[in-house]
Design a protein around this motif. Structure first.
Motif, PDB file in Angstrom:
ATOM      1  N   ARG A   1       0.836  -1.213   0.000  1.00 15.93           N
ATOM      2  CA  ARG A   1       0.000   0.000   0.000  1.00 15.93           C
ATOM      3  C   ARG A   1       0.864   1.254   0.000  1.00 15.93           C
TER       4      ARG A   1
ATOM      5  N   TYR B   1       2.166   1.742  -3.453  1.00 22.49           N
ATOM      6  CA  TYR B   1       1.159   2.310  -4.347  1.00 22.49           C
ATOM      7  C   TYR B   1       1.016   3.808  -4.129  1.00 22.49           C
TER       8      TYR B   1
ATOM      9  N   CYS C   1       1.625   6.731  -6.869  1.00 13.32           N
ATOM     10  CA  CYS C   1       0.686   7.810  -7.187  1.00 13.32           C
ATOM     11  C   CYS C   1       1.404   9.156  -7.252  1.00 13.32           C
TER      12      CYS C   1
ATOM     13  N   LEU D   1      -0.753   4.777 -13.039  1.00 17.57           N
ATOM     14  CA  LEU D   1      -1.698   4.354 -11.991  1.00 17.57           C
ATOM     15  C   LEU D   1      -2.283   2.978 -12.293  1.00 17.57           C
TER      16      LEU D   1
ATOM     17  N   SER E   1       0.624   0.311 -11.772  1.00 15.86           N
ATOM     18  CA  SER E   1       0.964   0.135 -10.359  1.00 15.86           C
ATOM     19  C   SER E   1      -0.202  -0.464  -9.583  1.00 15.86           C
ATOM     20  N   SER E   2      -1.429  -0.055  -9.930  1.00 18.91           N
ATOM     21  CA  SER E   2      -2.605  -0.620  -9.254  1.00 18.91           C
ATOM     22  C   SER E   2      -2.723  -2.114  -9.532  1.00 18.91           C
TER      23      SER E   2
ATOM     24  N   ARG F   1      -2.461  -5.020  -6.758  1.00 23.56           N
ATOM     25  CA  ARG F   1      -3.593  -5.950  -6.600  1.00 23.56           C
ATOM     26  C   ARG F   1      -3.126  -7.400  -6.696  1.00 23.56           C
TER      27      ARG F   1
END
Length: 198
Positions: free
Chosen positions: A25, A28, A32, A152, A155-156, A160
């Motif tokens: 997290r 991430y 961002c 984004l 990386s997302s 995940r």
């Protein structure tokens, strides 16, 4: 509270999976920030390059008044997907001693003999209008947004996938640990264990 258990590493209830989730997290969140920085940098670069190019083109574009010499017609765009445009044959002079005649884009209600504004190049040939600040800003925004969205999304997706892997490993670890603890916890005999077994 003892300082040895105050940090996240010292918490006995904090498992390796929990630390990995926190790391993912945090990664991430950093991604961002990086995405925003890169998007702004790309947008500024496109703006600067576009402004220089527009200035160069503008020095070789000249606005003239052309007079239509025929009726309007419709012409499809040069590239697939471009909208149909209204054109009409027109004549103009640029340089002043040189006459030109060609089919040029005109407003839909243009009639024969109307004057229309036309952009020409240094040789007097019909040309596109120089890009304005709004066009350059829109292009810079589009490029910046594309970079932001791409970073984004990637990386997302990676975070995940990482979280799913961690969750799967954590679930398997819990099942293995519960298989060891559950018989003791519930008093239920394990398969193959006799009543007299310790």
């Amino acid at each position: 509270m003892n300082g040895a258990t105050g940090g996240p590493e010292g918490n006995p209830l904090r498992r390796r999976a929990d630390r990995t989730r926190t790391f993912l997290r945090a990664a991430y969140a950093i991604a961002c920030v990086i995405a925003v920085v890169f998007a702004v940098a790309v947008g500024r670069t496109v703006w600067a390059d576009g402004s220089r190019e527009a200035d160069t083109i503008a020095r070789h574009r000249h606005a003239v008044t052309a007079t239509t010499v025929g009726a309007t017609a419709y012409r499809a765009g040069d590239r697939q997907g471009q909208r149909t445009i209204t054109v009409a044959p027109a004549t103009w002079h640029y340089p002043a001693h040189r006459a030109h005649t060609d089919a040029v884009p005109v407003p839909a209600q243009t009639r024969k003999g109307d004057d229309v504004r036309l952009w020409v190049d240094d040789q007097g040939n019909a040309a596109t209008a120089p890009l304005g600040a709004a066009d350059i800003a829109l292009e810079a925004f589009a490029f910046g947004t594309t970079v932001l969205t791409a970073i984004l999304l990637v990386s997302s997706a990676l975070v995940r996938v990482g979280l799913r892997i961690v969750d799967a490993r954590s679930a398997r670890a819990w099942e293995a640990e519960w298989a060891d603890v559950e018989p003791v916890w519930t008093g239920r005999l394990r398969p193959g264990q006799g009543a007299d077994d310790g």
